[in-house]
Design a protein around this motif. Structure first.
Motif, PDB file in Angstrom:
ATOM      1  N   GLY A 495       0.815  -1.214   0.000  1.00  0.00           N
ATOM      2  CA  GLY A 495       0.000   0.000   0.000  1.00  0.00           C
ATOM      3  C   GLY A 495       0.843   1.255   0.000  1.00  0.00           C
ATOM      4  N   ALA A 496       1.882   1.272   0.835  1.00  0.00           N
ATOM      5  CA  ALA A 496       2.759   2.443   0.902  1.00  0.00           C
ATOM      6  C   ALA A 496       3.530   2.622  -0.400  1.00  0.00           C
ATOM      7  N   ALA A 497       4.095   1.522  -0.917  1.00  0.00           N
ATOM      8  CA  ALA A 497       4.849   1.605  -2.170  1.00  0.00           C
ATOM      9  C   ALA A 497       3.936   1.967  -3.335  1.00  0.00           C
ATOM     10  N   GLY A 498       2.691   1.500  -3.266  1.00  0.00           N
ATOM     11  CA  GLY A 498       1.730   1.799  -4.321  1.00  0.00           C
ATOM     12  C   GLY A 498       1.219   3.221  -4.307  1.00  0.00           C
ATOM     13  N   LEU A 499       1.602   3.996  -3.283  1.00  0.00           N
ATOM     14  CA  LEU A 499       1.283   5.434  -3.218  1.00  0.00           C
ATOM     15  C   LEU A 499       2.530   6.293  -3.410  1.00  0.00           C
ATOM     16  N   SER A 500       3.650   5.668  -3.738  1.00  0.00           N
ATOM     17  CA  SER A 500       4.919   6.397  -3.803  1.00  0.00           C
ATOM     18  C   SER A 500       4.875   7.563  -4.783  1.00  0.00           C
ATOM     19  N   HIS A 501       4.197   7.380  -5.908  1.00  0.00           N
ATOM     20  CA  HIS A 501       4.124   8.469  -6.894  1.00  0.00           C
ATOM     21  C   HIS A 501       3.419   9.694  -6.319  1.00  0.00           C
ATOM     22  N   SER A 502       2.467   9.471  -5.417  1.00  0.00           N
ATOM     23  CA  SER A 502       1.713  10.564  -4.814  1.00  0.00           C
ATOM     24  C   SER A 502       2.400  11.114  -3.567  1.00  0.00           C
ATOM     25  N   LEU A 503       2.958  10.223  -2.744  1.00  0.00           N
ATOM     26  CA  LEU A 503       3.591  10.647  -1.499  1.00  0.00           C
ATOM     27  C   LEU A 503       4.956  11.290  -1.736  1.00  0.00           C
ATOM     28  N   PHE A 504       5.740  10.694  -2.669  1.00  0.00           N
ATOM     29  CA  PHE A 504       7.129  11.091  -2.843  1.00  0.00           C
ATOM     30  C   PHE A 504       7.459  11.594  -4.245  1.00  0.00           C
ATOM     31  N   GLY A 505       6.486  11.541  -5.165  1.00  0.00           N
ATOM     32  CA  GLY A 505       6.736  11.992  -6.522  1.00  0.00           C
ATOM     33  C   GLY A 505       7.594  11.064  -7.340  1.00  0.00           C
ATOM     34  N   LYS A 506       7.746   9.815  -6.908  1.00  0.00           N
ATOM     35  CA  LYS A 506       8.547   8.817  -7.613  1.00  0.00           C
ATOM     36  C   LYS A 506       7.721   7.545  -7.745  1.00  0.00           C
ATOM     37  N   ARG A 507       7.398   7.190  -8.984  1.00  0.00           N
ATOM     38  CA  ARG A 507       6.544   6.030  -9.216  1.00  0.00           C
ATOM     39  C   ARG A 507       7.292   4.719  -8.991  1.00  0.00           C
ATOM     40  N   LEU A 508       6.667   3.824  -8.275  1.00  0.00           N
ATOM     41  CA  LEU A 508       7.167   2.462  -8.102  1.00  0.00           C
ATOM     42  C   LEU A 508       6.174   1.487  -8.708  1.00  0.00           C
ATOM     43  N   ILE A 509       6.675   0.313  -9.063  1.00  0.00           N
ATOM     44  CA  ILE A 509       5.831  -0.799  -9.505  1.00  0.00           C
ATOM     45  C   ILE A 509       5.981  -1.902  -8.457  1.00  0.00           C
ATOM     46  N   PRO A 510       5.164  -1.871  -7.406  1.00  0.00           N
ATOM     47  CA  PRO A 510       5.316  -2.857  -6.328  1.00  0.00           C
ATOM     48  C   PRO A 510       4.722  -4.213  -6.715  1.00  0.00           C
ATOM     49  N   ILE A 511       5.465  -5.279  -6.448  1.00  0.00           N
ATOM     50  CA  ILE A 511       5.006  -6.642  -6.710  1.00  0.00           C
ATOM     51  C   ILE A 511       5.253  -7.465  -5.452  1.00  0.00           C
ATOM     52  N   GLY A 512       4.214  -8.035  -4.903  1.00  0.00           N
ATOM     53  CA  GLY A 512       4.338  -8.877  -3.717  1.00  0.00           C
ATOM     54  C   GLY A 512       3.893 -10.294  -4.006  1.00  0.00           C
ATOM     55  N   THR A 513       4.520 -11.232  -3.331  1.00  0.00           N
ATOM     56  CA  THR A 513       4.101 -12.627  -3.460  1.00  0.00           C
ATOM     57  C   THR A 513       3.776 -13.193  -2.080  1.00  0.00           C
ATOM     58  N   VAL A 514       2.819 -14.107  -2.052  1.00  0.00           N
ATOM     59  CA  VAL A 514       2.400 -14.737  -0.803  1.00  0.00           C
ATOM     60  C   VAL A 514       1.714 -16.045  -1.152  1.00  0.00           C
TER      61      VAL A 514
END
Length: 798
Positions: A495-514
């Motif tokens: 969730g935090a990484a998926g908001l990185s573009h908005s929170l920090f101005g740097k887009r991330l593509i977060p991928i999690g496995t479980v």
């Protein structure tokens, strides 16, 4: 701070106290009621936070800081934004109404500057720590070096500390050398159902200390500290420290005269302390006893200003619940509201003239001075703090499908190919997993792209030349964040990484496995991440009873239904590697979109809006289709389904499957096709998207657009009316059982409804009747037509 600045903070505190409580009172007692139920709004919980939030927002914060506001302090937050011109009166007047200010701060529903949505208690607290880790991840990269580090701050209700995810987050933070994180605890010692147990603060302090946090206890306000310096002040301080929480709350509610009587009973005839009490009027004595540290705006501002390091810090701020109002201290005040009579008297006490209730600066003596002060508040000086980042180009995604391969293995191969390349997309991928990195096929990616840590750490196995498939090197350049076994942390990090573009101005593509069954263990945090419109990919693998040797505890059943019902996420379950490649390429685009809600009239899906993606995969190798060059399967895989075997004009049976049971469905179609003509096989890749498009098209037709047709309707409407649909999935049969309702076809659903057990795949498929023989047997017994020949060597389990 200067005395003038302290005075302005006190004025702001009182304005926020009034505006927040007026908004709640207006919603409950003045705005016309339509349905007769209580609107609510948490006056007391807001009051206990007003001094803390005043000091924080108008003194301590900088634009790069991010705050998760305690859900029940939402009215204070919106009052702050209203005071600063970032919230409208119309929405304030419609608090908790349709289109109005939301009950709890929402990034997607509120118009003001919400950093993190809150509502499900504990999660807003935890995400700040994970967001700090994401911030460090971004800062450590060459493309993120210009990021200004901010503090990730949570305003915490003391009852939130009962939530287990908070302690999972503390441990994860310790492992990742957490920094730049503040948790400010509103220690009012009252929850919904009663008073907090005595001595809780000491347990809290020990826990935070054990995980390397600084703990700042803020128990006494400026008035109390000054009184302690008077003759007899030490005795008063000792009495305050010994007074039980419940007793302190009750005395607060009863007021100054009762405070005097009780203090004189306990401390009278002791000379200096008796004089200390007697020198004060009832009102002054009540103000003194209720001047706890968290209710003293100057104390809080000075405490915040004194922090000159980046270590994680817990502020334990003692407060009075309902402070400054007639319901202060009452044990029922959590859900309670001031009565109309109480509020009228309180309005007079606050100096607000009738008709000026909504005026931001009503009752302020030095309006010009306050306006000047507000214009210079650092946190608001830069305007809106929501950032954006450009979309990343998505390279073509392909995978070798000339051999048997599972979708999980294909996923690992796709990521490995991305890791070998030099695309901008690959640079921005952040992968994470809760201690199942290797067993979910992330290993090759991690070997190439390394693990993230602020300080490099070598892999001792590599140094000693011990053979291992895992090359676990930690480096600031690393792109994998390894987590412990806590699925709540997984989804909070996504969730935090998926908001990185908005929170920090740097887009991330977060991928999690479980592991797919353990999606359920993090479900609250998954919902929370989606509610914030965070963008990420979650891969649940292995899944279903296909994970046969692991037994029922590791075999997921209901996760396909979670994928269908969870808003904000598109769920897929491909069977073949080429489908997965097509879906992942689409997903990398989809995760970056932020268009309007307008639907695509081809599918009636809102694809331009974008969202997150859930892939349910399997470790079961399947023989792959020959290389496919047509676009039907590519577009169909994205839209949710395509004809693997197109039905003929006299079709009486269609087998619709999703996921790893593809080989059983195809084999069953072959068995049935020996005696019946025109059998169809529908490859479903996303029951979620099929269902969403179908319901959306129906809504559109209900609005008068008779030409609206969804993808699944276009697939099924041409079938003869007497055609039977046989559905099969390694998951709950309800996932596909609705298909018959699309065009009125009889449906025979196959799936898993009960806990699994150990065995071979063949054993469990037969047991749950998702094998080829069982599918064909259902067609024989439940439809009219020639009977298929079953394999006599394969028993039919009940």
């Amino acid at each position: 701070m200067t005395r003038s600045q302290h005075q302005h903070l006190k004025t702001i505190e009182q304005r926020l106290l009034w505006l927040s409580h007026w908004m709640i009172h207006h919603a409950n007692h003045i705005r016309p009621k339509v349905d007769g139920i209580k609107t609510g709004g948490h006056q007391a919980s807001s009051a206990s936070m007003v001094s803390i939030m005043t000091a924080l927002y108008f003194s301590a914060l900088r634009p790069e800081d991010r705050v998760a506001v305690k859900p029940h302090a939402s009215p204070i937050f919106h009052a702050i934004q209203y005071l600063m011109g970032n919230q409208s009166r119309e929405k304030m007047e419609n608090f908790r109404g349709y289109g109005g200010v939301q009950s709890y701060p929402s990034r997607t529903k509120d118009i003001d500057d919400v950093d993190f949505s809150t509502g499900s208690v504990g999660l807003g607290v935890g995400i700040t720590a994970l967001a700090s880790i994401v911030q460090d991840f971004v800062k450590a990269k060459e493309w993120g070096a210009d990021l200004r580090l901010g503090r990730m701050i949570a305003l915490v209700g003391d009852a939130e500390l009962d939530e287990g995810n908070i302690y999972e987050t503390l441990q994860e933070g310790w492992k990742n050398e957490l920094r730049n994180t503040w948790w400010i605890i509103d220690y009012n010692r009252q929850s919904l159902d009663g008073i907090v147990r005595e001595g809780l603060f000491s347990r809290i302090e020990k826990i935070f200390d054990a995980f390397g946090w600084d703990v700042v206890r803020i128990k006494y306000g400026a008035l109390q500290r000054a009184a302690f310096e008077e003759p007899g002040g030490d005795k008063l301080r000792d009495w305050i420290d010994r007074c039980p929480n419940q007793e302190y709350a009750a005395l607060t509610f009863m007021g100054g005269a009762v405070w005097r009587r009780r203090l004189m009973d306990d401390l009278g005839d002791q000379g200096d302390v008796s004089s200390l009490i007697e020198r004060r009027s009832d009102a002054e004595l009540a103000a003194l006893m209720e001047n706890l540290g968290g209710n003293c705006v100057t104390t809080m501002a000075d405490i915040f200003a004194a922090i000159d390091h980046d270590r994680p810090t817990c502020f334990l701020a003692y407060t009075i619940k309902g402070w400054g109002t007639p319901i202060a201290g009452h044990k029922d005040n959590h859900g309670g509201l001031m009565t109309t009579k109480q509020f009228a008297e309180w309005q007079t006490h606050m100096g607000i003239a009738p008709g000026e209730e909504w005026e931001p600066l009503a009752g302020v003596a030095d309006k010009a001075g306050l306006r000047t002060f507000l214009a210079e508040v650092p946190f608001f000086a830069s305007g809106p703090r929501r950032h954006m980042d450009s979309r990343l180009a998505v390279p073509g995604i392909e995978v070798d499908s000339t051999r048997e391969i599972s979708t999980q293995a294909a996923f690992g191969k796709i990521l490995d190919d991305l890791a070998k390349g030099a695309s901008t997309l690959a640079e921005r991928i952040l992968t994470t997993s809760p201690d199942v990195t290797g067993t979910t096929s992330l290993g090759p990616w991690v070997n190439r792209r390394k693990l993230f840590a602020r300080d490099a750490r070598a892999d001792a196995f590599i140094e000693h030349r011990i053979p291992s498939t895992a090359k676990w090197e930690f480096t600031p350049r690393g792109q994998h964040v390894e987590l412990g076994i806590a699925e709540m942390n997984l989804f909070l990090l996504l969730g935090a990484a998926g908001l990185s573009h908005s929170l920090f101005g740097k887009r991330l593509i977060p991928i999690g496995t479980v592991y797919d069954p353990f999606v359920c263990r993090g479900l609250d945090a998954l919902n929370y991440a989606c509610y914030q419109d965070a963008r990420f990919m979650i891969v649940g693998t292995p899944s279903g009873v296909t994970l046969a040797p692991e037994g029922g505890a590791h075999q997921s059943i209901g996760t396909p239904l979670i994928g269908m019902s969870q808003d904000g996420i598109a769920a897929f379950e491909p069977a073949f590697a080429d489908e997965l490649a097509v879906i992942m390429e689409w997903a990398f685009h989809y995760m970056q979109r932020d268009g309007e809600n307008d639907p695509d009239e081809r599918t009636w899906l809102r694809d331009e809006t974008g969202g997150s993606v859930y892939l349910r995969l399997s470790t079961k190798p399947l023989e792959q289709p020959l290389k496919r060059v047509d676009d039907d399967y590519r577009q169909g895989a994205i839209d949710g389904a395509y004809w693997l075997r197109k039905p003929g004009p006299n079709c009486t049976v269609v087998i619709a499957y999703q996921g790893a049971v593809a080989d059983e469905a195809i084999a069953a179609a072959g068995m049935i096709g020996e005696t019946r003509r025109d059998i169809g096989v529908l490859a479903v890749t996303s029951a979620d998207r099929l269902n969403a498009g179908w319901t959306a098209a129906q809504r559109e037709r209900a609005r008068g657009n008779r030409n609206a047709r969804s993808h699944v309707e276009n697939l099924l409407l041409p079938l003869p009316g007497d055609c039977a649909l046989v559905t099969v999935i390694d998951g709950h049969p309800a996932t596909l059982a609705w298909l018959g309702a699309v065009a009125g076809h009889r449906t025979i659903p196959h799936g898993v409804e009960h806990f699994g057990q150990t065995g071979t795949i063949a054993d469990l498929y037969r047991h749950f009747r998702i094998d080829r023989n069982s599918i064909a047997a259902s067609v024989n017994e439940l439809t009219v037509g020639k009977r298929a020949r079953l394999d006599p060597l394969v028993p039919l389990y009940p």
